[in-house]
Design a protein around this motif. Structure first.
Motif, short mmCIF file in Angstrom:
data_model
loop_
_atom_site.label_atom_id
_atom_site.label_comp_id
_atom_site.label_asym_id
_atom_site.label_seq_id
_atom_site.Cartn_x
_atom_site.Cartn_y
_atom_site.Cartn_z
N MET A 60 -3.03 1.78 1.16
CA MET A 60 -4.08 2.12 0.21
C MET A 60 -3.48 3.01 -0.87
O MET A 60 -2.78 3.97 -0.59
CB MET A 60 -5.22 2.85 0.93
N GLY A 61 -3.81 2.71 -2.10
CA GLY A 61 -3.28 3.49 -3.20
C GLY A 61 -2.66 2.58 -4.24
O GLY A 61 -2.67 1.35 -4.09
N TRP A 62 -2.23 3.22 -5.34
CA TRP A 62 -1.95 4.65 -5.39
C TRP A 62 -3.19 5.52 -5.67
O TRP A 62 -4.19 5.04 -6.21
CB TRP A 62 -0.85 4.95 -6.40
N ALA A 101 0.73 6.74 -2.03
CA ALA A 101 0.30 5.54 -1.32
C ALA A 101 0.23 5.89 0.16
O ALA A 101 1.13 6.55 0.70
CB ALA A 101 1.28 4.40 -1.54
N TYR A 102 -0.85 5.47 0.80
CA TYR A 102 -1.09 5.77 2.21
C TYR A 102 -1.02 4.51 3.04
O TYR A 102 -1.41 3.43 2.59
CB TYR A 102 -2.47 6.41 2.39
N ARG A 103 -0.54 4.63 4.26
CA ARG A 103 -0.52 3.52 5.21
C ARG A 103 -1.46 3.83 6.37
O ARG A 103 -1.56 4.97 6.83
CB ARG A 103 0.90 3.30 5.75
N MET A 104 -2.16 2.79 6.82
CA MET A 104 -3.06 2.91 7.96
C MET A 104 -2.65 1.90 9.02
O MET A 104 -2.49 0.72 8.73
CB MET A 104 -4.51 2.68 7.54
N SER A 121 0.76 -7.49 7.05
CA SER A 121 0.35 -6.26 6.38
C SER A 121 -0.52 -6.61 5.18
O SER A 121 -0.55 -7.77 4.73
CB SER A 121 1.57 -5.43 5.93
N GLY A 122 -1.25 -5.63 4.68
CA GLY A 122 -2.12 -5.84 3.53
C GLY A 122 -2.14 -4.62 2.65
O GLY A 122 -1.68 -3.54 3.05
N ARG A 123 -2.65 -4.78 1.47
CA ARG A 123 -2.74 -3.65 0.53
C ARG A 123 -4.10 -3.66 -0.16
O ARG A 123 -4.62 -4.74 -0.49
CB ARG A 123 -1.63 -3.72 -0.51
N VAL A 124 -4.65 -2.47 -0.35
CA VAL A 124 -5.87 -2.28 -1.14
C VAL A 124 -5.43 -1.86 -2.54
O VAL A 124 -5.18 -0.68 -2.79
CB VAL A 124 -6.79 -1.22 -0.52
N PRO A 125 -5.30 -2.82 -3.48
CA PRO A 125 -4.86 -2.47 -4.84
C PRO A 125 -6.02 -2.06 -5.75
O PRO A 125 -5.79 -1.47 -6.80
CB PRO A 125 -4.20 -3.75 -5.33
#
Length: 375
Positions: free
Chosen positions: A342-344, A171-174, A299-303
């Protein structure tokens, strides 16, 4: 004496759902998931996973007190490997005790062997398309939504039960605190030809979900462990997430009237769940609405994302993820988001990993999948 018993009563199911939080007591980064959501996950009446899979769930007790839990799954959509039927384990949580681990895995493996399984893989809760993997690096920050978090000792217990690492997931953080990362902006400036990027059309929600599902299943069909998402599963997921979906935080890429890629960015509702202790009542809904609708989640996540396989191998395939991130970032920043995850991403998916890294993403979490052959 460790007693392992199947879930038979409502009290058993409540104890099963509550156990991970009890084991994680003292972990400052643990976020209690919504208990109602977890109860529905393991209930065939609410989870369309059970339309194509069988599963069983057990609690381990010592002196009448729960000390561990596990599930076993046999998914009829999961392909065999070299003629061997593949099953899985999941819902894993336990005290730091190899005796408890041995009892739980022996029970789950016996259930799977009785159904002809020769290879066990996991953890999956309950599918590779839901929460999966065991956290092995990145214990020092809270998990984002729909991502696992477990004690540091759990990998040791699983390996002690005879399981071997088979794949790592990243998992990556931007960081968006300074605006769109310059590298992402430079990539996004490259021309996309006749491709258009548009937000989600909420008035066509069900049709849009089917479009996304078709791209997802094509995009990831060559990946390790791939199991297709059914329309019912994608529909159930979309229905659950719809209250927090911002259509401007979704991008659908079209070319020649076809959907060729998509990306979904969701507010990280774990920030709200951290205040709710697993309960929606009496004030949980109000807190969740206050934070999501009031744009107080930072924060947000791209699932979910995907690019059709026929496009992946082209120059366009390498540009689309950056273009979609750049298109979503202004809205994310407007909503107050300073970081997205972003991820996994599978370890061997070097193409996607390099794209994320070139855009300024940094590795934040590493998850691990394990295999074990059954004699």
């Amino acid at each position: 004496m460790i007693e392992v018993t199947p879930l038979e009563t409502k009290a058993d199911r409540r104890a099963f759902v509550a156990l991970p939080g009890q084991i994680a007591a003292g972990d400052p980064h643990w976020i209690e998931p919504l208990h109602l959501d977890r109860l529905e996950l393991i209930d065939p009446k609410h989870n369309p996973f059970f339309e194509h899979a069988d599963a069983a769930f057990w609690l381990a007790k010592q002196d009448g007190r729960p000390v561990g839990r596990i599930s076993a799954q046999l998914d009829r959509l999961s392909p065999s490997e070299d003629g061997v039927t593949v099953g899985s384990f999941g819902q894993i949580a336990m005290a730091d005790d190899p005796v408890v681990a041995a009892a739980l895995f022996a029970t789950a493996e016996a259930w799977l062997k009785d159904r002809g399984v020769g290879l066990v893989r996991g953890p999956f809760d309950l599918s590779i398309n839901e929460e999966c993997g065991l956290l092995v690096e990145g214990f020092d920050t809270p998990p984002f939504m729909l991502m696992p978090h477990n004690p540091r000792f759990l990998p040791r217990l699983i390996e002690g039960a005879g399981y071997q690492p088979i794949r790592d997931l990243f998992a990556y953080r931007m960081d968006l605190s300074g605006g769109i990362p310059p590298a992402a902006a430079r990539l996004a400036d490259r021309p996309l030809g006749d491709v258009t990027l548009r937000p989600l059309r909420m008035r066509e929600f069900d049709v849009e979900v089917r479009r996304v599902c078709a791209v997802f299943n094509d995009a990831w069909s060559d990946n390790f462990g791939f199991v297709p998402l059914t329309d019912a599963e994608m529909g159930a997921m979309a229905k659950k997430l719809r209250p927090i979906i911002d259509p401007e935080l979704v991008r659908i890429a079209e070319s020649g009237g076809r959907t060729i890629a998509f990306m979904v960015l969701l507010p990280n509702v774990n920030e709200a769940f951290a205040r709710m202790n697993g309960k929606l009542l009496p004030f949980g809904w109000a807190q969740l609405a206050w934070m999501v609708l009031g744009k107080r989640i930072r924060s947000g996540r791209v699932p979910l994302m995907g690019v059709l396989r026929e496009v992946q191998a082209t120059a366009l395939g390498g540009l689309l993820p950056a273009a979609m991130i750049a298109a979503l970032a202004p809205r994310a920043i407007q909503r107050g988001m300073t970081e997205i995850e972003m991820g996994w991403v599978l370890e061997e998916n070097t193409g996607v990993r390099r794209i994320i890294e070139r855009m300024g993403g940094r590795e934040a979490k590493r998850l691990r999948l394990y295999d074990k052959r059954l004699a």
